[in-house]
Enzyme design. Structure first.
Site, short mmCIF file in Angstrom:
data_model
loop_
_atom_site.label_atom_id
_atom_site.label_comp_id
_atom_site.label_asym_id
_atom_site.label_seq_id
_atom_site.Cartn_x
_atom_site.Cartn_y
_atom_site.Cartn_z
N SER A 143 -74.55 52.41 15.66
CA SER A 143 -75.99 52.29 15.88
C SER A 143 -76.26 51.90 17.31
O SER A 143 -75.51 51.12 17.92
CB SER A 143 -76.58 51.24 14.94
OG SER A 143 -77.93 50.98 15.27
N TYR A 156 -77.77 43.24 10.47
CA TYR A 156 -77.27 44.62 10.45
C TYR A 156 -76.52 44.98 11.73
O TYR A 156 -75.42 45.55 11.67
CB TYR A 156 -78.44 45.57 10.24
CG TYR A 156 -78.12 47.04 10.45
CD1 TYR A 156 -77.53 47.79 9.44
CD2 TYR A 156 -78.43 47.67 11.66
CE1 TYR A 156 -77.25 49.15 9.62
CE2 TYR A 156 -78.15 49.02 11.85
CZ TYR A 156 -77.57 49.75 10.84
OH TYR A 156 -77.28 51.07 11.03
#
Length: 251
Positions: A143, A156
């Site tokens: 990410s 996250y």
């Protein structure tokens, strides 16, 4: 001849969004694609049928991630279903989101997001290595949040940093077998998972597009095409890298 003719690929979380784009692209390139899904059986069947309609081979495996033994159960199902033993390409795409700030994250949520996003890919790879042919490919979906400060996803983002670090070690460990390991780090991508806060919010969409140097929100195919390149022989000299797939966000 497709770039991946004769190859066998596993794509976790391949029924929707980025995972679906990856599964369909690898199928078009000639790979036999095994894709996993948690609950979206209808969507998974649609992906399989689409790949087959384009002349490819595919099958779906129901797999819940986040519990001990989930990787072993996945590979048992894979071994039982695949018409061609072994694997050449593993794409760890399935992940659990966590849209909570520091004050809101509970220990239970923290454990769940790390179990799905870090522990499961680790043990999927551990099981994959004994099945993977020399010259194989490990591709972990990371990410852009690993390099962009986003406190609202504070539990996250570190899971993806852990995946990137795992990728680095795998590249060194498996290099002698010609197996490459790389991460792909998407930014804002238009998927069903992001519909509530992105697709259905004009202001959020505009802000997300403005962050990219290319002035738009990403699409699943933007990520899938990068993964397809890394899976191909053209990327044989790339390993241990994190490929930024954010469209130049905040550069």
């Amino acid at each position: 001849m497709g770039a991946l003719d004769g190859k066998v690929a596993l794509v976790t979380g391949g029924s929707r969004g980025i995972g679906r784009g990856i599964a369909e692209r690898l199928g078009r390139d000639g790979a036999l694609v095994a894709l996993t899904y948690a609950q979206a059986s209808k969507e998974a069947d649609e992906v399989v049928e689409r790949i087959r309609a384009n002349g490819g081979e595919a099958f779906a495996i129901q797999a819940e991630f986040g519990q001990r033994g989930d990787a072993a159960r996945l590979w048992e199902a894979f071994d039982a279903r695949t018409p061609r033993p072994g694997v050449d390409i593993v794409v760890n795409n399935a992940a659990r989101g966590s849209n909570q700030d520091l004050a809101s994250v509970t220990e239970e949520e923290f454990d769940k997001v790390f179990a799905v996003n870090v522990r499961t890919p680790f043990f999927i790879i551990q099981e994959a290595v004994e099945r993977m042919r020399d010259g194989g490919r490990i591709i972990n979906i990371s990410s852009g949040a690993t390099r962009l400060a986003m406190p609202n996803i504070i539990a996250y983002a570190p899971t993806k940093s852990a995946v990137d670090n795992l990728t680095l070690h795998l590249a060194k460990l498996l290099g002698p077998r010609g197996i490459t390991a790389n991460s792909v780090a998407p930014g804002f991508v238009d998927t069903d998972m992001n519909a509530d806060w992105l697709r259905n919010d004009e202001e959020a969409w505009a802000r997300s597009a403005a962050i990219s140097a290319l002035g738009r929100v990403g699409e699943p195919r933007d990520i899938a095409d990068i993964v397809a390149f890394l899976a191909s022989d053209d990327a044989r000299w790339i390993t241990g890298q994190v490929i930024d797939a954010t469209g130049g966000s905040l550069i």
